[in-house]
Design an enzyme around this catalytic site. Structure first.
Site, PDB file in Angstrom:
ATOM      1  N   ARG A 109       0.849  -1.211   0.000  1.00 39.88           N
ATOM      2  CA  ARG A 109       0.000   0.000   0.000  1.00 39.88           C
ATOM      3  C   ARG A 109       0.877   1.251   0.000  1.00 39.88           C
ATOM      4  O   ARG A 109       0.553   2.266  -0.591  1.00 39.88           O
ATOM      5  CB  ARG A 109      -0.970   0.005   1.186  1.00 39.88           C
ATOM      6  N   TYR A 145     -16.474  15.580 -16.807  1.00 34.94           N
ATOM      7  CA  TYR A 145     -16.857  14.185 -16.648  1.00 34.94           C
ATOM      8  C   TYR A 145     -17.919  14.075 -15.543  1.00 34.94           C
ATOM      9  O   TYR A 145     -17.736  14.606 -14.437  1.00 34.94           O
ATOM     10  CB  TYR A 145     -15.606  13.372 -16.295  1.00 34.94           C
ATOM     11  N   LYS A 168      -8.123   5.320 -19.710  1.00 32.36           N
ATOM     12  CA  LYS A 168      -8.414   5.756 -21.061  1.00 32.36           C
ATOM     13  C   LYS A 168      -7.178   5.569 -21.958  1.00 32.36           C
ATOM     14  O   LYS A 168      -6.760   4.462 -22.173  1.00 32.36           O
ATOM     15  CB  LYS A 168      -8.913   7.205 -21.023  1.00 32.36           C
ATOM     16  N   ASP A 187      -7.281  18.126 -15.383  1.00 30.80           N
ATOM     17  CA  ASP A 187      -7.550  16.745 -15.790  1.00 30.80           C
ATOM     18  C   ASP A 187      -7.083  16.633 -17.241  1.00 30.80           C
ATOM     19  O   ASP A 187      -7.681  17.188 -18.149  1.00 30.80           O
ATOM     20  CB  ASP A 187      -9.048  16.445 -15.639  1.00 30.80           C
TER      21      ASP A 187
END
Ligand SMILES: *Cc1c(COP(=O)(O)O)cnc(C)c1O
Length: 378
Positions: free
Chosen positions: A46, A98, A195, A170
């Site tokens: 982690r 988005y 993407k 973004d």
């Protein structure tokens, strides 16, 4: 080194212990310590994992920032950035964005006492008018999703700087291959790695890249505390995807321009939104701040019947949400990606029942056009 080379080789390009060209997947949750108060540099996945680290350093290198962070999805990356803000902070956000980001801000951010103003960030005056005493961040998507509006990144950075607020970009649609906001002075770059970076419609991922060390420490603390990290295998898949980003983008951009030009003359189509068309409102600004236009096209058809026809008859192009993969996908924003956005806000932007969004893949442009043609005309 040119970015095309960086894309193929990644940060280190190979694993130094073995010489493995394909960076190994360190599928281990934990790491043995040589002795008390000793560490190999890796303690628990982690916190840090070698495969994820190679990917994070690769993203940092591509975006020309000092520090990259990989997350389990684009939304996990956006949510992490939101943790930098505190109760009472105000954030200005691109009004066209988005739908999942809007939902996160409205459903989760507001609950934590954050305030948001959705502003047309293509109009810097409107952004300035939205500033408040407690404005601590400006969050933009450019080109925006789905209306392909282009925001002047430098203009936004300047407004944010004068205010002492963070500029957050973004960069999912253009990727570091075509647009590098940190080089223009932005504080934070975000990605849905699901993407174009991954590029094969098979893996979810998200990224944050920053150059500022203090900011990086804060993000690292949130990343390891919240734990929405990218798994080793998924990190490897994205590393592999990135190797071909340049050839994929080149091909799909060529395809997109051909398709946008075809759609423009199509009798069933009212309007085409593709940044690479010289008539597009954002064409000039895009040329001044990005080196490519990408492969996202939206278009408005003349009748609802066309929507029904296209979505039920496309064969090569898949009717599915998401974007950025080698396969072309067509999306109906009001029913898929933008359901969280209120009707009045959507309609003001032009995200209406006649709008479709096409993520152009790397198939033959001729086949894609034939597919759209047979779908429209039957
Ligand atoms: C898809 C997308 C996101 C969300 O990313 P996920 O990987 O789906 O969580 C954020 N921003 C943009 C521009 C997107 O296209």
């Amino acid at each position: 080194m040119k970015i095309d080379t960086k894309l193929v080789h990644g940060c280190r390009g190979f694993e130094p212990n073995t010489g493995a060209i394909s960076f190994p997947i360190y599928q281990s949750a934990t790491f043995r310590h040589p002795g008390p108060n000793q560490s190999t540099g890796y303690d628990y996945t982690r916190v840090k994992n070698p495969t994820r680290e190679e990917l994070e350093n690769t993203l940092a290198c591509l975006e020309t920032g000092g520090h990259g962070f990989a997350f389990s999805s684009g939304m996990a990356a956006v949510a992490t950035v939101m943790e930098l803000f505190s109760h009472g902070d105000h954030i200005i956000v691109s009004d066209d964005l988005y739908g999942g980001t809007y939902r996160l801000f409205e459903e989760i951010g507001r609950k934590h006492g954050l305030e948001f103003t959705y502003s047309d960030t293509t109009d810097l005056r409107s952004v300035k008018e939205s500033l408040k005493k407690n404005t601590k961040g400006i969050f933009i998507e450019t080109p925006s999703n789905p209306m392909m509006k282009v925001t002047d990144i430098k203009g936004i950075i300047e407004i944010a700087r004068n205010q002492g607020a963070l500029s957050i970009i973004d960069n999912t649609f253009l990727t570091p291959l075509y647009q590098r906001p940190l080089e223009l002075g932005a504080d934070i770059v975000l990605h849905s790695g699901t993407k174009y970076l991954g590029g094969h419609n098979d893996t979810l991922a998200g990224f944050i890249v920053v150059d500022n060390g203090v900011l990086a420490e804060k993000i690292q603390l949130i990343q390891k505390s919240v734990g929405a990290i990218l798994a080793p295998f998924d990190s490897w898949l994205i590393l592999r995807g990135i190797k071909t980003l340049s050839v994929r983008m080149e091909r799909l951009q060529t395809n997109a321009l051909k398709i946008a030009n075809w759609l423009k003359d199509c009798k069933d189509v009212e309007k085409v939104f593709y940044v690479g068309l010289p008539g597009h409102e954002g064409y000039e600004i895009s040329k001044s701040q990005a080196s490519g236009f990408g492969g996202m096209i939206s278009f408005r058809v003349k009748s609802i019947e066309s929507i029904e026809r296209i979505l039920s008859r496309v064969r090569i192009i898949a009717f599915a949400e998401s974007l950025g993969g080698v396969e072309s996908l067509i999306t109906y924003p009001i029913a898929q990606t933008h359901t969280a956005i209120p009707k009045e806000m959507r309609e003001k932007l032009g995200v209406d029942e006649k709008l479709l969004r096409l993520s152009v893949g790397i198939e033959s442009a001729e086949d894609l056009i034939l597919d759209l043609e047979q779908a429209m005309n039957g």
